[in-house]
Write a protein that holds these residues in place. Structure first.
Motif, PDB file in Angstrom:
ATOM      1  N   PHE A 118       0.814  -1.223   0.000  1.00 53.83           N
ATOM      2  CA  PHE A 118       0.000   0.000   0.000  1.00 53.83           C
ATOM      3  C   PHE A 118       0.849   1.274   0.000  1.00 53.83           C
ATOM      4  CE2 PHE A 118      -2.655   3.302   1.961  1.00 53.83           C
ATOM      5  CZ  PHE A 118      -3.788   3.212   1.164  1.00 53.83           C
ATOM      6  N   GLY A 119       1.907   1.291   0.802  1.00 56.70           N
ATOM      7  CA  GLY A 119       2.752   2.480   0.881  1.00 56.70           C
ATOM      8  C   GLY A 119       3.340   2.867  -0.464  1.00 56.70           C
ATOM      9  N   TRP A 120       3.603   1.863  -1.307  1.00 54.60           N
ATOM     10  CA  TRP A 120       4.184   2.145  -2.616  1.00 54.60           C
ATOM     11  C   TRP A 120       3.158   2.699  -3.601  1.00 54.60           C
ATOM     12  CZ3 TRP A 120       9.191   2.407  -3.460  1.00 54.60           C
ATOM     13  CH2 TRP A 120      10.026   1.802  -2.512  1.00 54.60           C
ATOM     14  N   ALA A 121       1.894   2.402  -3.356  1.00 57.34           N
ATOM     15  CA  ALA A 121       0.844   2.905  -4.246  1.00 57.34           C
ATOM     16  C   ALA A 121       0.334   4.272  -3.808  1.00 57.34           C
ATOM     17  CB  ALA A 121      -0.319   1.906  -4.271  1.00 57.34           C
ATOM     18  N   SER A 139       7.640  -4.160  -5.478  1.00 57.96           N
ATOM     19  CA  SER A 139       7.052  -2.831  -5.640  1.00 57.96           C
ATOM     20  C   SER A 139       8.035  -1.862  -6.288  1.00 57.96           C
ATOM     21  CB  SER A 139       6.595  -2.283  -4.280  1.00 57.96           C
ATOM     22  OG  SER A 139       5.621  -3.124  -3.695  1.00 57.96           O
ATOM     23  N   ILE A 140       9.306  -1.946  -5.911  1.00 60.84           N
ATOM     24  CA  ILE A 140      10.328  -1.080  -6.516  1.00 60.84           C
ATOM     25  C   ILE A 140      10.460  -1.374  -8.002  1.00 60.84           C
ATOM     26  CG2 ILE A 140      12.820  -0.659  -6.616  1.00 60.84           C
ATOM     27  CD1 ILE A 140      12.867  -0.964  -3.556  1.00 60.84           C
ATOM     28  N   VAL A 141      10.471  -2.660  -8.358  1.00 59.73           N
ATOM     29  CA  VAL A 141      10.590  -3.036  -9.773  1.00 59.73           C
ATOM     30  C   VAL A 141       9.388  -2.521 -10.563  1.00 59.73           C
ATOM     31  CG1 VAL A 141      10.600  -4.974 -11.380  1.00 59.73           C
ATOM     32  CG2 VAL A 141      12.029  -5.060  -9.338  1.00 59.73           C
ATOM     33  N   LEU A 142       8.189  -2.730 -10.037  1.00 58.92           N
ATOM     34  CA  LEU A 142       6.984  -2.258 -10.730  1.00 58.92           C
ATOM     35  C   LEU A 142       6.984  -0.737 -10.858  1.00 58.92           C
ATOM     36  CD1 LEU A 142       4.245  -4.542  -9.100  1.00 58.92           C
ATOM     37  CD2 LEU A 142       5.234  -4.751 -11.383  1.00 58.92           C
ATOM     38  N   ASP A 154       7.471   2.234 -14.258  1.00 60.02           N
ATOM     39  CA  ASP A 154       6.386   3.198 -14.461  1.00 60.02           C
ATOM     40  C   ASP A 154       5.017   2.535 -14.643  1.00 60.02           C
ATOM     41  OD1 ASP A 154       7.590   5.653 -14.115  1.00 60.02           O
ATOM     42  OD2 ASP A 154       8.304   5.763 -16.178  1.00 60.02           O
ATOM     43  N   MET A 155       4.836   1.397 -14.008  1.00 60.33           N
ATOM     44  CA  MET A 155       3.521   0.756 -14.055  1.00 60.33           C
ATOM     45  C   MET A 155       2.558   1.528 -13.145  1.00 60.33           C
ATOM     46  SD  MET A 155       4.113  -3.350 -14.174  1.00 60.33           S
ATOM     47  CE  MET A 155       4.973  -4.121 -15.545  1.00 60.33           C
ATOM     48  N   THR A 189      15.486   2.427  -0.094  1.00 60.19           N
ATOM     49  CA  THR A 189      14.404   2.026   0.806  1.00 60.19           C
ATOM     50  C   THR A 189      14.372   0.517   1.010  1.00 60.19           C
ATOM     51  OG1 THR A 189      12.815   1.867  -1.033  1.00 60.19           O
ATOM     52  CG2 THR A 189      12.993   3.982   0.098  1.00 60.19           C
ATOM     53  N   PHE A 190      14.926  -0.222   0.068  1.00 64.96           N
ATOM     54  CA  PHE A 190      14.982  -1.683   0.149  1.00 64.96           C
ATOM     55  C   PHE A 190      15.770  -2.149   1.372  1.00 64.96           C
ATOM     56  CE2 PHE A 190      17.269  -5.623  -1.053  1.00 64.96           C
ATOM     57  CZ  PHE A 190      16.185  -6.463  -1.267  1.00 64.96           C
TER      58      PHE A 190
END
Length: 408
Positions: free
Chosen positions: A29-32, A154-157, A161-162, A261-262
């Protein structure tokens, strides 16, 4: 004898493998958040309330499911929770209304809560008291690595730019696979490894009520839950708001701020497996281990606020250290549940402790969202985290001095 030893570790690793992907259904959620906020016009204050809803749902679920784990088969509870959580995530990925997202995220918290205490019950069933620190350290490490996996996906997505909706569709596919493997291969207790009988004895309401009363009536345990609540506030404050903080640093021009952040969840995973052993070999006491970890995390958090604009290497070191010390002591908290209340009440104790932790974490999310919105400065996060960790350390220090906890 060797077969029995191999079997218990096989059950531990199956449980760990399943939980390794559980956070893909909630730490995504934090990444979105940033893209969702911009796309749907949701303020950070309201985003904080959405996060609050999941944590409240998880808290309520822990209070119920922890007790159920003592009386019903974890083999069914864990996969059911996983499948329903996946459904909620997919639902959010098609939502355009903030209230709808809030409601679905609340139910996602309820369903996500069906895994941790049942998994702990499996470990308690298979491992003797002297081995539980190590076993719970590994189990907690799996939870820490689950954050690592979720952050990595999440970092990869994000780097590709998804759209933010994909963060609720892709990561949970891993949870679908791991929970199905768990359903097929897990044996919740040694007795079930030699018998095909899986029916659980029926429990009366009076027996369920008695379990809650016994756990909540233990003053040492209740005081311990306060420290756990403060630790959970700090942990979830970092997990949720650190991505928001670093995504605001113009990361597309300097992707290193995205990848750094990872190191936060990586430090958490390393800390989880380390603190289980540190409590036994160095501190000789779970309470001392918790006190030390929280105190050091407080110092590191204040340092992150001071050096937030420093060299990327300095930030990287502080983030991995912060993750190590904020999450590592959780292995000690979980090991104390059966040590204080006994094997038969492990599920109830873990459920209540986790409930209290997530209730506290829920309360801090909208507060942090409002503080950040008001101050226009995400760095203020680290001041709040430092204060919370210091409070947890002080409370555990005084609890450690009690005569009845000297051997824990």
């Amino acid at each position: 004898m060797m077969k029995k030893i191999d079997e218990k570790y096989k059950m531990l690793f199956i449980t760990m493998f399943c939980y390794l992907f559980f956070y893909t259904g909630r730490h995504n959620f934090g990444w979105a958040t940033k893209a969702m906020s911009e796309d749907l016009g949701i303020s950070y204050s309201y985003i904080g309330w959405i996060s609050f809803s999941m944590l409240i749902g998880y808290s309520i679920g822990q209070f119920i499911n922890g007790n159920l784990a003592d009386h019903f088969s974890p083999r069914l509870m864990v996969p059911i929770g996983a499948y329903l959580s996946i459904a909620c995530n997919i639902g959010i990925s098609f939502a355009y209304s903030a209230p709808v997202i809030l409601v679905l995220w609340f139910f996602n918290g309820l369903f996500q809560s069906m895994a941790w205490a049942p998994g702990g019950k499996i470990i308690t069933n298979w491992f003797e008291s002297k081995e539980q620190n190590k076993a719970f350290g590994l189990y907690t490490m799996a939870a820490g690595l689950s954050s690592v996996v979720t952050f990595l996906i999440s970092i990869v997505l994000t780097s590709f730019d998804m759209e933010w909706r994909m963060l609720f569709r892709v990561p949970v596919l891993f949870l679908l696979v791991s929970s199905t493997i768990f359903l097929i291969f897990i044996k919740p207790s040694p007795s079930e490894s030699t018998s095909k009988k899986t029916d659980s004895p029926k429990r009366t309401f009076a027996e369920l009520k008695s379990s809650y009363a016994e756990v909540l009536g233990n003053f040492t345990f209740v005081r311990l839950c306060i420290s756990f609540g403060l630790e959970s506030m700090a942990r979830y404050g970092l997990i949720f708001w650190v991505p928001v903080h670093f995504l605001g640093k113009n990361w597309k021009e300097d992707p290193s701020f995205l990848w750094v952040t990872f190191l936060l969840p990586l430090g958490m995973a390393i800390g989880a497996v380390s603190f289980g052993q540190l409590a036994v070999s160095v501190f000789k006491n779970n309470f001392r281990s918790i006190t030390f970890g929280m105190l050091v995390c407080s110092i590191i958090s204040f340092s992150l606020y001071t050096f937030t604009s420093s060299n990327i290497i300095v930030i990287a070191f502080l983030l991995i250290a912060c993750g190590f010390f904020v999450y590592g002591p959780q292995a000690n908290f979980w090991a104390l549940c059966p040590q204080i209340l006994g094997k038969q009440k492990t599920g109830t104790a873990m459920g209540i402790m986790n409930m209290f932790g997530y209730l506290c974490a829920a309360l801090i999310e909208p507060i942090l969202g409002s503080v950040i919105s008001f101050s226009k400065n995400t760095s203020i996060l680290f001041i709040v985290i430092g204060v919370l960790c210091l409070a947890a350390s002080i409370n555990t220090w005084f609890l450690r001095e009690a005569k009845n906890v000297e051997n824990y």
